[in-house]
Design an enzyme around this catalytic site. Sequence first.
Site, mmCIF file in Angstrom:
data_model
loop_
_atom_site.group_PDB
_atom_site.id
_atom_site.type_symbol
_atom_site.label_atom_id
_atom_site.label_comp_id
_atom_site.label_asym_id
_atom_site.label_seq_id
_atom_site.Cartn_x
_atom_site.Cartn_y
_atom_site.Cartn_z
ATOM 1 N N PHE A 135 0.883 -1.173 0.000
ATOM 2 C CA PHE A 135 0.000 0.000 0.000
ATOM 3 C C PHE A 135 0.923 1.226 0.000
ATOM 4 C CE2 PHE A 135 -2.845 3.125 1.731
ATOM 5 C CZ PHE A 135 -4.103 2.732 1.310
ATOM 6 N N ASP A 206 2.556 -4.944 8.895
ATOM 7 C CA ASP A 206 1.344 -4.155 8.718
ATOM 8 C C ASP A 206 0.169 -5.132 8.646
ATOM 9 O OD1 ASP A 206 -0.861 -2.824 7.631
ATOM 10 O OD2 ASP A 206 0.431 -1.262 6.799
ATOM 11 N N TYR A 231 -10.389 0.701 10.968
ATOM 12 C CA TYR A 231 -11.650 0.885 10.229
ATOM 13 C C TYR A 231 -11.919 -0.167 9.165
ATOM 14 C CZ TYR A 231 -8.342 3.388 7.128
ATOM 15 O OH TYR A 231 -7.281 3.732 6.350
ATOM 16 N N ARG A 377 -11.777 -6.023 -6.511
ATOM 17 C CA ARG A 377 -11.423 -6.535 -5.191
ATOM 18 C C ARG A 377 -12.681 -6.729 -4.349
ATOM 19 N NH1 ARG A 377 -7.803 -3.381 -0.717
ATOM 20 N NH2 ARG A 377 -9.662 -2.069 -0.756
HETATM 21 C C1 LIG Z 1 -5.633 0.767 4.632
HETATM 22 C C2 LIG Z 1 -4.157 0.713 4.709
HETATM 23 C C3 LIG Z 1 -3.443 1.790 5.204
HETATM 24 C C4 LIG Z 1 -4.156 3.067 5.589
HETATM 25 O O1 LIG Z 1 -3.376 3.951 6.267
HETATM 26 P P1 LIG Z 1 -4.044 5.272 6.898
HETATM 27 O O2 LIG Z 1 -2.963 5.916 7.627
HETATM 28 O O3 LIG Z 1 -5.191 4.781 7.751
HETATM 29 O O4 LIG Z 1 -4.585 6.082 5.793
HETATM 30 C C5 LIG Z 1 -2.059 1.673 5.314
HETATM 31 N N1 LIG Z 1 -1.432 0.541 4.943
HETATM 32 C C6 LIG Z 1 -2.103 -0.533 4.457
HETATM 33 C C7 LIG Z 1 -1.371 -1.770 4.087
HETATM 34 C C8 LIG Z 1 -3.478 -0.473 4.319
HETATM 35 O O5 LIG Z 1 -4.142 -1.510 3.828
#
Ligand SMILES: *Cc1c(COP(=O)(O)O)cnc(C)c1O
Length: 418
Positions: A135, A206, A231, A377
């Site tokens: 991500f 993560d 969330y 997805r």
């Molecule tokens: C959803 C997601 C995020 C989101 O990060 P935010 O700081 O909440 O915007 C980060 N890393 C991964 C792998 C995700 O799936």
Amino acid sequence: MSEPARVDPVPALSDKARSLDIEHRATDRRDAFVLPEGVIYLDGNSLGALSVAAREAASDAVTRQWGEQLITAWNESAWWTAPERVGDRIAGLVGAPAGSVVVGDSTTVSLYKAVHAAARLRPGRTVVLTDPDSFPTDVHVTRGVCDQLGLTLELVAPDDAVIRLEGSDDVVLASYSHVDYRTGALWDLAAITAAAHTAGALACWDLCHSAGVVEVGLADGGADFAVGCGYKYLSGGPGAPAFLFVAPEHLAGFTNPILGWNGHATPFAMSPDHVPAEGITRARVGTPPVLGIATLEGALTAYDGLEVVDVRRRSLSLTGFFVECLDVLGVDLPVVTPRSEARGSQVSLRHPDAYAVVQALIARGVIGDFRESDIVRLGFAPLYLSHEDALAAAIHLHAVVTGREFERDEFRSRATVT
Ligand SMILES: *Cc1c(COP(=O)(O)O)cnc(C)c1O
């Protein structure tokens, strides 16, 4: 010669869906959630659905706690200690001991703190490994820390991480996602962590797409740091606070790169000198997002009485059955999610018009999402989806593809959030 009678595959799949739903009824929490009628929600991996308990917790936090208790709520409703209390509840879902998880900032900020603190624990080493296909915020924030500290970011796919680590002595940290947000591939947390440790490095995970749906086993796997979202599958609501895990053996040496008064040993002494608090509290920064934490705390009650191992079994059954339905119905889009159990709780498919396919599905009440460049997805939040939902979604997808509904103009214009 007459044509052979075409056998309708749907009745057999319907029977199977019903019997699987009976088999997995102990993990059915559909009644705890408030989903609109006629919607099959396959986006709980992006924004988890609202639960009754989350709605009540949010309402209570605003109306009674804030409205009536005013500032006394910091003590009366234990707002001040909520980051650690809710952290402990999440710790139970990700195989971490009490006192090792705190909630409060976003995933991005939490990862910043973890990567930065890891670098401080391995002075003299120069390389941080991460997945180029992570991500993007994970890559951005990791690169940012490397730039700030004069380290080198090396982009190495999770499949190659163990080989990169073998025999090396330059790596600070291997920082990877447990489940790939696009493909749904589940990486081997214990194996990559062990390879990092053998090389004298640390490992950060993560858990955005595994917390609450996969048995993460942070302690068993020896993870040093982890972060994850509130969330997504945890259903804490839009912008819900994320969580940060620091292994107990690193807590004494954990240096928070953002020194704030909430991470201070005696915040109300109002001292200009910073003395870090004991334990995971030192990972806190500023005033916590109380309303978000309260909502998340309510949402987490959906897991009361459940074991993640059983939720995981339901998740594998839902995604496995969905793929089986696609096969039987003859939906021949390439499935990029592993068919083995090395997958999270989603099924991703490739289609050259993936964006329009998702829009056409949404028009039919099946909400999934699109990820660049050609991924449809579909997330299966196990607590509120059934095998009957999975079958219905497969039937809709079959209709969208065979009826070429994705070719309609109305499904092609892009919104801001895809
Ligand atoms: C959803 C997601 C995020 C989101 O990060 P935010 O700081 O909440 O915007 C980060 N890393 C991964 C792998 C995700 O799936």
